[in-house]
Design a protein around this motif. Structure first.
Motif, short mmCIF file in Angstrom:
data_model
loop_
_atom_site.label_atom_id
_atom_site.label_comp_id
_atom_site.label_asym_id
_atom_site.label_seq_id
_atom_site.Cartn_x
_atom_site.Cartn_y
_atom_site.Cartn_z
N ALA A 15 6.99 4.03 -7.55
CA ALA A 15 6.35 2.72 -7.66
C ALA A 15 5.97 2.20 -6.28
CB ALA A 15 7.29 1.72 -8.35
N ARG A 16 5.03 1.25 -6.25
CA ARG A 16 4.72 0.60 -4.98
C ARG A 16 5.97 -0.12 -4.47
NH1 ARG A 16 0.05 -3.45 -4.86
NH2 ARG A 16 1.24 -4.29 -6.61
N LEU A 17 6.13 -0.12 -3.17
CA LEU A 17 7.32 -0.76 -2.60
C LEU A 17 7.40 -2.24 -2.97
CD1 LEU A 17 7.42 0.81 0.98
CD2 LEU A 17 9.02 1.23 -0.90
N VAL A 18 6.27 -2.93 -2.97
CA VAL A 18 6.29 -4.36 -3.22
C VAL A 18 6.77 -4.68 -4.63
CG1 VAL A 18 3.90 -4.57 -4.05
CG2 VAL A 18 4.99 -6.50 -2.83
N PRO A 27 12.28 -4.47 -6.86
CA PRO A 27 12.94 -5.78 -6.70
C PRO A 27 13.61 -6.00 -5.34
CG PRO A 27 13.36 -4.91 -8.88
CD PRO A 27 12.67 -3.81 -8.12
N ALA A 28 14.28 -5.00 -4.81
CA ALA A 28 14.96 -5.20 -3.53
C ALA A 28 13.97 -5.49 -2.42
CB ALA A 28 15.81 -3.98 -3.19
N MET A 29 12.85 -4.77 -2.42
CA MET A 29 11.84 -5.01 -1.39
C MET A 29 11.11 -6.33 -1.64
SD MET A 29 10.47 -4.11 1.41
CE MET A 29 10.83 -2.36 1.72
N HIS A 32 0.80 -1.23 0.00
CA HIS A 32 0.00 0.00 0.00
C HIS A 32 0.83 1.28 0.00
CE1 HIS A 32 -2.94 -2.99 1.49
NE2 HIS A 32 -3.84 -2.22 0.92
N ARG A 33 2.12 1.15 0.04
CA ARG A 33 3.00 2.32 0.13
C ARG A 33 3.80 2.47 -1.15
NH1 ARG A 33 3.96 6.83 3.63
NH2 ARG A 33 6.20 7.26 3.71
N ALA A 34 3.89 3.68 -1.65
CA ALA A 34 4.67 3.97 -2.85
C ALA A 34 5.87 4.82 -2.49
CB ALA A 34 3.81 4.70 -3.88
N VAL A 69 13.10 -9.03 -0.05
CA VAL A 69 13.04 -9.04 1.41
C VAL A 69 11.74 -9.68 1.89
CG1 VAL A 69 12.83 -7.58 3.46
CG2 VAL A 69 14.58 -7.08 1.75
N ILE A 70 10.61 -9.26 1.32
CA ILE A 70 9.32 -9.83 1.72
C ILE A 70 9.28 -11.33 1.42
CG2 ILE A 70 6.83 -9.78 1.33
CD1 ILE A 70 7.87 -7.41 2.92
N ALA A 71 9.81 -11.72 0.26
CA ALA A 71 9.83 -13.14 -0.08
C ALA A 71 10.64 -13.95 0.92
CB ALA A 71 10.41 -13.32 -1.48
N ASP A 72 11.78 -13.42 1.34
CA ASP A 72 12.63 -14.13 2.29
C ASP A 72 11.99 -14.20 3.68
OD1 ASP A 72 14.88 -15.61 2.73
OD2 ASP A 72 16.30 -13.96 2.60
N LEU A 73 11.37 -13.11 4.10
CA LEU A 73 10.65 -13.11 5.37
C LEU A 73 9.52 -14.13 5.34
CD1 LEU A 73 10.45 -9.27 6.09
CD2 LEU A 73 11.79 -10.94 7.38
N ALA A 74 8.80 -14.17 4.23
CA ALA A 74 7.70 -15.13 4.10
C ALA A 74 8.22 -16.56 4.13
CB ALA A 74 6.94 -14.87 2.80
N LEU A 75 9.36 -16.79 3.52
CA LEU A 75 9.97 -18.12 3.51
C LEU A 75 10.29 -18.59 4.93
CD1 LEU A 75 11.00 -20.33 1.57
CD2 LEU A 75 13.19 -19.13 1.55
N GLU A 76 10.87 -17.71 5.72
CA GLU A 76 11.20 -18.06 7.10
C GLU A 76 9.94 -18.33 7.91
OE1 GLU A 76 14.12 -18.95 9.83
OE2 GLU A 76 14.57 -18.03 7.89
N SER A 77 8.92 -17.52 7.69
CA SER A 77 7.66 -17.70 8.40
C SER A 77 7.00 -19.02 8.04
CB SER A 77 6.72 -16.53 8.07
OG SER A 77 5.45 -16.72 8.64
N GLU A 78 7.01 -19.37 6.76
CA GLU A 78 6.41 -20.64 6.33
C GLU A 78 7.13 -21.83 6.95
OE1 GLU A 78 4.77 -21.71 2.84
OE2 GLU A 78 4.28 -19.72 2.07
N ALA A 79 8.46 -21.78 6.95
CA ALA A 79 9.23 -22.88 7.53
C ALA A 79 8.89 -23.07 9.00
CB ALA A 79 10.72 -22.64 7.35
N ALA A 80 8.77 -21.97 9.74
CA ALA A 80 8.41 -22.05 11.16
C ALA A 80 7.00 -22.60 11.34
CB ALA A 80 8.53 -20.67 11.79
#
Length: 577
Positions: free
Chosen positions: A347-350, A353-355, A341-343, A358-369
């Motif tokens: 462009a939107r942050l999501v 590419p760099a952001m 929701h933030r630009a 980061v979100i993909a990696d955070l989601a990966l860690e969360s899914e594994a847990a």
């Protein structure tokens, strides 16, 4: 005129969300191991047949604006200790904000404490774990007494039949009554008090004394009555109705049941000396208590206190893993919401590419847990005739090792994960007006509670030395993913080789224990990573498993979140956040 206070490009509140439906990994894990998965083969869902937990209803409730406001208020209006009433009588009561009572009442009402025991069956512990995770995701402080009540059940079963028969129905009740009541009170929450000033995790150094009382006592049917005298350095949730306490009896360290209100309706001696001023976990009252001739009943045998209370400790370790997974889910959900929701910079942050990485990696860690927590929860259904899908070996043996391994790794990952998610919100994340500042202060607790890193890693070594069947069951489970990835197979072989090497070192002579201890953390970390990878390879979508194996086992990731190799399906990972 320049208008500087028109609010633009700010993120809307994350409210009215079904937190269960939004957590795709949790939904998938419950579908695989929960009640409905087991009941499906028998025809019809558990809920159609009158059992189970409505996780979607819980998800909508915890995602509501009202519960989020209660979670915030419970932490900004922390508990207050009242040692005496206005007339000078000792009362030792902790006053909580009404918001806290609303949150814990909802959790108890949903069976997040003892729902798996009250309605047993295959998948019961998974549904209960999912409910616990959802409530802890939004307000973690109340989860302490909820978890301890869940964990107290197997230890209470070791008490005299009169004691367990009186208290067990109260623990299984879905009613919540915050007042300290006598034997007529219909429900109850349990706590425990083990650590002391001079010992901490070394509970055998405890000096609290237990003396056997003669005569019939207040409740002969509750078993042998004792008098306890000593100081407990940490006693969480002191307004719980009863506690398991360790004390030195004539035949050694023993476990005792200590109610706040005695069978005759009088208050037990339970002096709350002060509340701890903690980094986080503000809504939960952690305290120091003084026992002075306090009435208690023996649970288990004298001298077997650690063995008696260990079942409670094991289950609270399980809830540390679930609670950390809950925190990771809150962190990644809030971060993903913000960047969608933030630009910035056109462009939107999501979409930058760099952001995205980061979100993909955070989601990966969360899914594994999340997958790890739910698989562990399923292992606690070992008394049921239906084993988990694909399970091999003994579930009690598997969970003995896997719980310690996951407790070490998942809980240690929580703080860093929260810090990175907080950073996604920029300056907003660092303010107390947003929930991730609270989460950042919360996550370190679960790495400390029920055994900090070295205690857990050395426990893994202890299992290696004394319970080889636990490693056999562990590798039977992890080995189900063998052959799916060369990278995974190499990591699995290396973990097995390290186990054999350290096992031989421990068996060689007494000096081997010291050198093995130096590698205890390495062993635990390797075991945790192959466990998580095996679960994702076996059960999660291919983009999730591929990214985890490449980054966590294959050396293609970085030291910080957001360093992902080419070819990882970032869009698929972010979509699941």
């Amino acid at each position: 005129m320049t208008r500087t206070h028109e609010v633009q490009n700010q993120v809307p509140p994350r409210e009215a969300v079904d937190e269960y439906a939004a957590n795709i990994a949790l939904v998938e894990a419950v579908a695989r191991w929960g009640r409905d998965a087991s009941a499906g083969a028998a025809g019809g869902s558990m809920r159609e047949r009158g059992g189970g937990t409505d996780l979607s209803e819980i998800g909508r409730h915890v995602g509501s604006a009202a519960l989020q406001r209660d979670a915030e208020r419970a932490n900004t209006h922390p508990p207050v200790l009242h040692t005496h009433d206005r007339w000078g009588r000792r009362i030792d009561e902790v006053e909580y904000d009404d918001a806290y009572h609303r949150v814990i009442a909802a959790a108890v009402g949903a069976g997040a404490h003892t729902g798996a025991v009250a309605e047993p069956g295959p998948g019961a512990n998974v549904d209960r774990a999912a409910a616990f995770l959802l409530f802890a995701q939004v307000e973690p402080g109340h989860a302490c007494p909820v978890s301890m009540t869940h964990a107290a059940v197997p230890t209470l079963r070791l008490a005299a039949s009169g004691l367990s028969g009186h208290w067990m129905p109260r623990l299984l009740s879905r009613a919540y009554d915050p007042a300290l009541g006598g034997t007529s009170k219909a429900s109850a929450l349990m706590g425990m008090a083990m650590t002391e000033k001079q010992g901490g995790s070394d509970v055998r150094a405890n000096t609290t004394r237990a003396e056997r009382r003669t005569g019939a006592g207040l409740a002969p049917e509750w078993g042998a009555e004792y008098s306890l005298t000593g100081h407990k350095w940490f006693c969480s949730a002191p307004m719980s109705d009863a506690f398991f306490v360790l004390a030195q009896a004539p035949h050694g360290l023993s476990c005792f049941f200590v109610p706040r209100v005695l069978p005759d309706g009088s208050r037990n001696v339970f002096r709350i000396q002060r509340l701890k001023d903690k980094l986080g976990n503000r809504s939960n009252a952690s305290s120091e208590i003084e026992l002075d001739g306090t009435t208690a009943w023996l649970v288990g045998d004298e001298g077997r206190g650690v063995a008696t209370i260990v079942q409670m400790v094991t289950r609270t370790r399980l809830d540390c893993v679930i609670g950390t997974a809950a925190g990771m889910r809150q962190a990644v959900a809030e971060a993903a919401w913000h960047v969608r929701h933030r630009a910035a910079f056109g462009a939107r942050l999501v979409d930058q590419p760099a952001m995205t990485a980061v979100i993909a990696d955070l989601a990966l860690e969360s899914e594994a847990a999340t997958w790890t927590a739910m698989r562990l929860a399923r292992a606690y259904d070992d008394s049921e005739p239906t084993a988990p899908t694909g399970a091999s070996g003994s579930e009690p043996a598997f969970r003995r090792l896997a719980t310690a391994v996951a407790k070490y790794w998942v809980c240690k990952r929580g703080a860093g994960h929260a810090a990175e998610a907080l950073e996604c919100l920029g300056g907003n994340g660092y303010t107390e007006a947003f929930p991730l500042a609270r989460r950042y202060r919360e996550q370190p607790l679960l790495a400390i509670w029920e055994g900090s890193g070295n205690v857990i890693a050395l426990d893994v070594l202890r299992v290696l030395a004394r319970e080889p069947e636990a490693f056999e069951a562990f590798f039977a489970e992890v080995g189900l993913a063998a052959g799916s990835s060369g990278t995974f197979d190499v990591a699995l072989a290396e973990a097995q080789a390290l186990v054999h090497s350290l096992g031989a070192t421990l068996a060689s002579d007494a000096a081997g224990a010291g050198s093995a201890a130096l590698r205890a953390r390495e062993l635990t970390e390797r075991l945790a990573l192959v466990l998580q990878a095996s679960l994702l390879v076996h059960f999660a979508p291919e983009p999730v498993a591929d990214a985890f194996v490449r980054t966590r086992l294959g050396g293609e990731g970085g030291w910080q979140y957001g360093v992902l190799p080419a070819g990882v399906d970032l869009a698929a990972l972010v979509a699941r956040a």
